[in-house]
Design a protein around this motif. Structure first.
Motif, mmCIF file in Angstrom:
data_model
loop_
_atom_site.group_PDB
_atom_site.id
_atom_site.type_symbol
_atom_site.label_atom_id
_atom_site.label_comp_id
_atom_site.label_asym_id
_atom_site.label_seq_id
_atom_site.Cartn_x
_atom_site.Cartn_y
_atom_site.Cartn_z
ATOM 1 N N ALA A 47 -5.875 -2.202 -1.097
ATOM 2 C CA ALA A 47 -4.540 -1.651 -1.344
ATOM 3 C C ALA A 47 -3.451 -2.620 -0.904
ATOM 4 O O ALA A 47 -2.394 -2.713 -1.516
ATOM 5 N N HIS A 48 -3.716 -3.348 0.177
ATOM 6 C CA HIS A 48 -2.775 -4.372 0.641
ATOM 7 C C HIS A 48 -3.586 -5.545 1.165
ATOM 8 O O HIS A 48 -4.468 -5.382 2.006
ATOM 9 N N TYR A 106 -1.991 3.302 7.805
ATOM 10 C CA TYR A 106 -2.318 1.931 7.403
ATOM 11 C C TYR A 106 -3.759 1.588 7.770
ATOM 12 O O TYR A 106 -4.500 1.001 6.966
ATOM 13 N N ASP A 147 -9.624 2.039 1.477
ATOM 14 C CA ASP A 147 -9.118 1.347 0.279
ATOM 15 C C ASP A 147 -8.621 -0.039 0.684
ATOM 16 O O ASP A 147 -7.421 -0.326 0.665
ATOM 17 N N GLU A 173 -6.094 3.492 5.517
ATOM 18 C CA GLU A 173 -6.096 2.880 4.191
ATOM 19 C C GLU A 173 -6.940 1.601 4.188
ATOM 20 O O GLU A 173 -7.665 1.326 3.224
ATOM 21 N N SER A 174 -6.874 0.834 5.273
ATOM 22 C CA SER A 174 -7.651 -0.398 5.365
ATOM 23 C C SER A 174 -9.144 -0.120 5.359
ATOM 24 O O SER A 174 -9.943 -0.960 4.944
ATOM 25 N N GLY A 230 0.804 -1.213 0.000
ATOM 26 C CA GLY A 230 0.000 0.000 0.000
ATOM 27 C C GLY A 230 0.839 1.265 0.000
ATOM 28 O O GLY A 230 2.044 1.240 -0.274
#
Length: 285
Positions: free
Chosen positions: A245-246, A235, A242, A238-239, A227
Motif C-alpha cells: 500500500a505504501h 499504518y 497490505d 496496513e504494513s 496508503g
C-alpha cells in the motif's frame, strides 16, 4: 541352546529382519509420491535443480540437512522470503547485505532471469516436501550475529501470557495484549523475526522494528504517504496485511512496485493476533 537351535534362531531372525526391512521399504516408496509432491515436479522445477547444481549452491547452502553449513539452510526458504525478494536478491545480493557490516559473502552469480525463476520454483518445491521435521530444528535465514534477530532474551523467555511466572501477573490488559503480540512476532508463519530485528540499526531482510513508531509518524506527516492509514496503529496494521500500500522510497525492500513483505498474514493470522502484534510493535518508539 544347541548348535542346531542357534542356527535356526539366526536364520529365522535374519529372515524376519529382512521381511520387516522389505515391508518398510515398500511402504516408504508407497508414500514418496505424496510426501515429495512429485506431481508438482514441473520442467521449471527440474531446470531449477540443474541451476542449483550448475552454480554449486550446495557448496555453501544445505537442503534437508545435506550440504555445507557456511550459508543458511534453504530447505524452507520460500516460506521465509517472498518471490519478489528472492528475485531481487539473486540478481544482486550486494544490494541487501554489505560484507563488512553483515559478514555476508554471497557472490553475484549473474544468473539469467529464467535461471532465477526456475531456481525459485525448485526451492519452492523443496519447501513443500514433507520432510517430517528434518532438519530437527528451525534454521532461520538471519545470522545470530544480528542483535535482536534469532536470539531469545531472558525477558522474552519470561513472557508467557497463558502462564505468568509465580507471583507475577500482567499489570494491565494492554500489557497482556502486548505480551501476546511478542509471541506472535516470533511464532507467526513466516516468523516476523526471520526478517526483522528489534535492535536499533540492525536492518536485515526487512527494517529493524526499533523506532518504528517514530518512522511511521514521520511517514504519515510527510505528504508522500500513499496508503489509507490515519494513525500509527493503522499504518503498522496496513504494513502487515497490505505491505504494498505504501513503499518506502529508495529502500531495498521492494521492487517493481511490490513489497518483499509476505502477503499471507491476513489469512494466516486472526484479527485478534494482528491486533496483538500491532500493540507489541507500538512499544518500539
Amino acid at each position: 541352546m544347541t548348535n542346531r537351535q542357534a542356527r535356526i534362531f539366526a536364520v529365522a531372525s535374519t529372515a524376519i529382519a529382512a521381511l520387516v526391512f522389505l515391508v518398510l521399504t515398500l511402504d516408504s516408496h508407497r508414500q514418496f509420491p505424496e510426501l515429495t509432491q512429485s506431481k508438482n515436479i514441473t520442467p521449471a522445477v527440474i531446470h531449477g535443480k540443474d541451476v542449483w547444481h550448475k552454480y554449486n549452491c550446495i557448496n555453501c547452502h544445505t537442503l534437508f540437512g545435506e550440504g555445507a553449513y557456511y550459508a543458511p539452510d534453504l530447505t524452507k526458504i520460500t516460506q521465509h522470503r517472498s518471490e519478489p525478494y528472492l528475485q531481487a536478491y539473486m540478481r544482486d545480493p550486494s544490494r541487501f547485505y554489505d560484507e563488512q557490516t553483515h559478514r555476508r559473502l554471497m557472490p553475484k552469480q549473474d544468473l539469467s532471469d529464467e535461471e532465477i525463476t526456475d531456481l525459485i520454483a525448485f526451492l519452492d518445491w523443496v519447501s513443500n516436501v514433507d520432510n517430517q521435521g528434518w532438519p530437527p530444528r528451525p534454521i532461520l535465514v538471519t545470522g545470530s550475529f544480528v542483535p535482536g534477530a534469532d536470539t531469545v532474551t531472558a525477558a522474552e523467555r519470561d513472557i508467557d501470557p497463558d502462564k505468568p511466572p509465580p507471583g507475577v501477573t500482567p499489570v494491565t490488559e494492554a500489557d497482556d495484549i502486548r505480551a501476546r503480540g511478542q509471541k506472535v512476532f516470533r511464532m507467526a508463519s513466516p516468523a516476523c523475526n526471520a526478517c526483522h530485528s528489534t535492535a536499533p540499526g540492525a536492518d536485515m531482510a526487512g527494517p529493524t522494528m526499533a523506532g518504528i513508531v517514530s518512522r511511521a509518524t514521520q511517514t504519515l506527516q510527510s505528504g508522500d504517504y500513499q496508503g489509507a492509514a490515519t494513525d500509527v496503529e493503522g499504518y503498522i496494521r496496513e504494513s502487515i496485511v497490505d505491505p504494498s500500500a505504501h513503499l518506502v522510497e529508495g529502500a531495498m525492500y521492494s521492487a517493481n512496485g511490490t513489497s518483499f513483505m509476505p502477503t499471507t498474514y491476513n489469512d494466516s493470522l486472526t484479527d485478534e493476533e494482528i491486533d496483538q502484534l500491532v500493540a507489541y510493535l507500538t512499544t518500539f518508539k
